[in-house]
Design a protein around this motif. Structure first.
Motif, PDB file in Angstrom:
ATOM      1  N   VAL A 313       0.841  -1.200   0.000  1.00 18.57           N
ATOM      2  CA  VAL A 313       0.000   0.000   0.000  1.00 18.57           C
ATOM      3  C   VAL A 313       0.876   1.249   0.000  1.00 18.57           C
ATOM      4  O   VAL A 313       0.571   2.231  -0.683  1.00 18.57           O
ATOM      5  N   GLU A 314       1.967   1.223   0.733  1.00 18.19           N
ATOM      6  CA  GLU A 314       2.891   2.359   0.721  1.00 18.19           C
ATOM      7  C   GLU A 314       3.418   2.597  -0.691  1.00 18.19           C
ATOM      8  O   GLU A 314       3.518   3.748  -1.146  1.00 18.19           O
ATOM      9  N   ALA A 315       3.763   1.520  -1.370  1.00 15.97           N
ATOM     10  CA  ALA A 315       4.267   1.657  -2.742  1.00 15.97           C
ATOM     11  C   ALA A 315       3.194   2.251  -3.655  1.00 15.97           C
ATOM     12  O   ALA A 315       3.495   3.090  -4.515  1.00 15.97           O
ATOM     13  N   GLN A 316       1.953   1.857  -3.458  1.00 20.11           N
ATOM     14  CA  GLN A 316       0.878   2.389  -4.276  1.00 20.11           C
ATOM     15  C   GLN A 316       0.624   3.864  -3.955  1.00 20.11           C
ATOM     16  O   GLN A 316       0.342   4.668  -4.852  1.00 20.11           O
ATOM     17  N   CYS A 317       0.722   4.225  -2.695  1.00 22.08           N
ATOM     18  CA  CYS A 317       0.582   5.639  -2.304  1.00 22.08           C
ATOM     19  C   CYS A 317       1.648   6.484  -2.995  1.00 22.08           C
ATOM     20  O   CYS A 317       1.346   7.544  -3.560  1.00 22.08           O
ATOM     21  N   ARG A 318       2.883   6.022  -2.935  1.00 23.05           N
ATOM     22  CA  ARG A 318       3.987   6.781  -3.537  1.00 23.05           C
ATOM     23  C   ARG A 318       3.812   6.898  -5.052  1.00 23.05           C
ATOM     24  O   ARG A 318       3.969   7.976  -5.628  1.00 23.05           O
ATOM     25  N   ARG A 319       3.453   5.807  -5.696  1.00 27.29           N
ATOM     26  CA  ARG A 319       3.282   5.810  -7.150  1.00 27.29           C
ATOM     27  C   ARG A 319       2.118   6.724  -7.570  1.00 27.29           C
ATOM     28  O   ARG A 319       2.245   7.504  -8.516  1.00 27.29           O
ATOM     29  N   THR A 320       1.015   6.638  -6.853  1.00 26.70           N
ATOM     30  CA  THR A 320      -0.144   7.464  -7.191  1.00 26.70           C
ATOM     31  C   THR A 320       0.152   8.942  -6.986  1.00 26.70           C
ATOM     32  O   THR A 320      -0.210   9.785  -7.819  1.00 26.70           O
ATOM     33  N   GLY A 321       0.818   9.279  -5.894  1.00 22.12           N
ATOM     34  CA  GLY A 321       1.181  10.678  -5.655  1.00 22.12           C
ATOM     35  C   GLY A 321       2.075  11.226  -6.751  1.00 22.12           C
ATOM     36  O   GLY A 321       1.889  12.358  -7.209  1.00 22.12           O
ATOM     37  N   GLN A 322       3.042  10.423  -7.177  1.00 23.81           N
ATOM     38  CA  GLN A 322       3.954  10.852  -8.243  1.00 23.81           C
ATOM     39  C   GLN A 322       3.221  11.027  -9.569  1.00 23.81           C
ATOM     40  O   GLN A 322       3.477  11.985 -10.311  1.00 23.81           O
ATOM     41  N   GLU A 323       2.306  10.119  -9.874  1.00 24.72           N
ATOM     42  CA  GLU A 323       1.550  10.221 -11.125  1.00 24.72           C
ATOM     43  C   GLU A 323       0.654  11.450 -11.133  1.00 24.72           C
ATOM     44  O   GLU A 323       0.572  12.155 -12.151  1.00 24.72           O
ATOM     45  N   GLN A 324      -0.002  11.708 -10.013  1.00 22.49           N
ATOM     46  CA  GLN A 324      -0.865  12.885  -9.935  1.00 22.49           C
ATOM     47  C   GLN A 324      -0.042  14.168 -10.026  1.00 22.49           C
ATOM     48  O   GLN A 324      -0.445  15.137 -10.684  1.00 22.49           O
ATOM     49  N   TYR A 325       1.086  14.163  -9.347  1.00 20.43           N
ATOM     50  CA  TYR A 325       1.974  15.328  -9.411  1.00 20.43           C
ATOM     51  C   TYR A 325       2.370  15.622 -10.851  1.00 20.43           C
ATOM     52  O   TYR A 325       2.276  16.761 -11.325  1.00 20.43           O
ATOM     53  N   ALA A 326       2.800  14.599 -11.572  1.00 20.10           N
ATOM     54  CA  ALA A 326       3.270  14.793 -12.947  1.00 20.10           C
ATOM     55  C   ALA A 326       2.140  15.295 -13.847  1.00 20.10           C
ATOM     56  O   ALA A 326       2.339  16.213 -14.661  1.00 20.10           O
ATOM     57  N   ALA A 327       0.964  14.703 -13.713  1.00 19.73           N
ATOM     58  CA  ALA A 327      -0.150  15.076 -14.588  1.00 19.73           C
ATOM     59  C   ALA A 327      -0.606  16.510 -14.335  1.00 19.73           C
ATOM     60  O   ALA A 327      -0.810  17.292 -15.272  1.00 19.73           O
ATOM     61  N   ILE A 328      -0.773  16.874 -13.070  1.00 16.05           N
ATOM     62  CA  ILE A 328      -1.279  18.214 -12.751  1.00 16.05           C
ATOM     63  C   ILE A 328      -0.211  19.263 -13.000  1.00 16.05           C
ATOM     64  O   ILE A 328      -0.511  20.377 -13.468  1.00 16.05           O
ATOM     65  N   ALA A 329       1.052  18.939 -12.731  1.00 14.84           N
ATOM     66  CA  ALA A 329       2.137  19.889 -13.008  1.00 14.84           C
ATOM     67  C   ALA A 329       2.196  20.208 -14.492  1.00 14.84           C
ATOM     68  O   ALA A 329       2.396  21.364 -14.889  1.00 14.84           O
ATOM     69  N   GLN A 330       2.032  19.201 -15.326  1.00  9.57           N
ATOM     70  CA  GLN A 330       2.048  19.432 -16.773  1.00  9.57           C
ATOM     71  C   GLN A 330       0.873  20.302 -17.196  1.00  9.57           C
ATOM     72  O   GLN A 330       1.025  21.207 -18.012  1.00  9.57           O
ATOM     73  N   ASN A 331      -0.296  20.039 -16.651  1.00 10.30           N
ATOM     74  CA  ASN A 331      -1.463  20.854 -16.995  1.00 10.30           C
ATOM     75  C   ASN A 331      -1.263  22.308 -16.579  1.00 10.30           C
ATOM     76  O   ASN A 331      -1.678  23.229 -17.305  1.00 10.30           O
ATOM     77  N   LEU A 332      -0.644  22.522 -15.446  1.00 15.95           N
ATOM     78  CA  LEU A 332      -0.409  23.899 -14.993  1.00 15.95           C
ATOM     79  C   LEU A 332       0.599  24.604 -15.890  1.00 15.95           C
ATOM     80  O   LEU A 332       0.453  25.802 -16.180  1.00 15.95           O
ATOM     81  N   ARG A 333       1.612  23.906 -16.332  1.00 18.10           N
ATOM     82  CA  ARG A 333       2.592  24.529 -17.226  1.00 18.10           C
ATOM     83  C   ARG A 333       1.968  24.909 -18.554  1.00 18.10           C
ATOM     84  O   ARG A 333       2.372  25.889 -19.193  1.00 18.10           O
ATOM     85  N   MET A 334       0.985  24.149 -19.002  1.00 17.37           N
ATOM     86  CA  MET A 334       0.356  24.408 -20.288  1.00 17.37           C
ATOM     87  C   MET A 334      -0.765  25.453 -20.220  1.00 17.37           C
ATOM     88  O   MET A 334      -1.189  25.961 -21.257  1.00 17.37           O
ATOM     89  N   SER A 335      -1.231  25.743 -19.015  1.00 11.13           N
ATOM     90  CA  SER A 335      -2.377  26.660 -18.886  1.00 11.13           C
ATOM     91  C   SER A 335      -1.940  28.113 -18.926  1.00 11.13           C
ATOM     92  O   SER A 335      -0.776  28.431 -18.800  1.00 11.13           O
TER      93      SER A 335
END
Length: 335
Positions: A313-335
């Motif tokens: 579960v810890e591994a899934q938490c870390r992976r999900t946080g990283q994926e969300q970070y990458a996706a939202i960071a990219q959207n913010l850079r493009m906005s």
């Protein structure tokens, strides 16, 4: 016969003076134009927005200042300590969020300074909704996200939803103020801890992963927002912003957050806040990005969950946080 006096060229000083004057005038006009474009954001368009007027009801007036508007937003949207939000309050929060989003897209693209903190305080009262929108996997929130949709009710009360990009844009606008960002992130911390604190040591499957991973996803969104704020600032200003955020997160003030509390949720939040005190400045952003995993680990330790169950579960938490970070960071850079 004496020679006529030699013709002397006319002095160029008057020409230089005229040129200098014209140049000064051009610079002044240019400075006025630039300053005019960079003037502090005002709230006139928001005050005149029909959605804002509808949301504020009797709290609305045509000559409101930004500070007045902020106070009215809180009055119209924040629920009571012992009662959940009403349908009207949840509808009002959605209308205001949509109006603010449109103003950031089509207007000044900057949220007025006097509106950042009260808007963050209002949204902090809806931590369950903002978490689910940031996570993006709850079908009910997808179903009710269109601008035409109204608040809906379930067993926990009334809720609102918008598109994730709309919420992120408003959260980013408010987060220019470090105290506002800290309020929003602390509201997520409290809500995530409350959901973890409601679990027993026997929790498995969807209940266990849902509480932990959804919290990590939302925190990943806040990580991306923080990174975008820092990216847009000079190094000294970015450092000052992060210093202020960390100070506020270590000792959060009173909040209107409706997250239920328990001894276990208090233990989770207390352990996380204590960890902030010893983080070097250069590693603060990285430390924040581990928050979701750290909160679950604190729950697992308190609940005496074995490492064989906790580590996946810890591994899934870390992976999900990283994926969300990458996706939202990219959207913010493009906005």
């Amino acid at each position: 016969m004496s020679e006529p006096p030699a013709h002397r060229p006319r002095s160029r000083r008057p020409l230089y003076a005229v040129t200098a004057a014209l140049l000064a005038m051009a610079l002044a006009v240019g400075a006025w134009f630039l300053l005019g474009r960079e003037r502090p954001a005002d709230c006139d368009a928001l005050v005149k927005d029909d959605r804002v007027e509808s949301a504020l009801g009797s709290h609305h007036s045509a000559d409101m200042s930004c500070a007045d508007l902020g106070a009215a937003v809180k009055a119209a949207t924040i629920g009571g300590k012992a009662a959940p939000h009403t349908r009207t309050q949840a509808d009002s929060m959605k209308k205001i969020l949509l109006a603010v989003n449109d103003s950031l897209v089509h207007g000044d693209r900057t949220l007025a300074a006097d509106l950042r903190l009260p808007l963050a305080e209002s949204l902090a009262d809806y931590a369950q909704d903002t978490q689910e929108i940031l996570d993006g996997t709850n079908s009910e929130y997808t179903r009710w996200a269109s601008p035409e949709s109204v608040a809906w009710q379930d067993e926990t009360g009334y809720h609102f939803s918008v598109l994730r990009g709309e919420l992120v844009r408003v959260l980013r606008g408010a987060s220019e103020e470090p105290a506002a960002y800290a309020i929003l992130r602390d509201a997520q911390t409290r809500w995530g801890a409350a959901q973890l604190g409601s679990l027993t040591e026997k929790a498995t499957g969807d209940a266990l992963e849902g509480a932990a991973v959804t919290n990590s996803a939302a925190l990943g969104g806040y990580d991306a927002i923080a990174a975008d704020v820092v990216r847009d600032k000079e190094s000294s200003a970015a450092a000052q912003w992060m210093d202020a955020v960390y100070a506020a997160l270590r000792s959060p003030g009173a909040t209107s957050s409706a997250a239920p509390r328990s001894a276990l949720s208090d233990r989770i939040t207390g352990k996380w806040r204590a960890s902030l005190a010893s983080v070097p400045a250069a590693k603060r952003a990285d430390h924040l990005r581990e928050q979701g995993t750290a909160m679950f680990a604190a729950w697992a330790e308190a609940a005496e969950v074995g490492r064989d169950r906790a580590e996946p579960v810890e591994a899934q938490c870390r992976r999900t946080g990283q994926e969300q970070y990458a996706a939202i960071a990219q959207n913010l850079r493009m906005s």
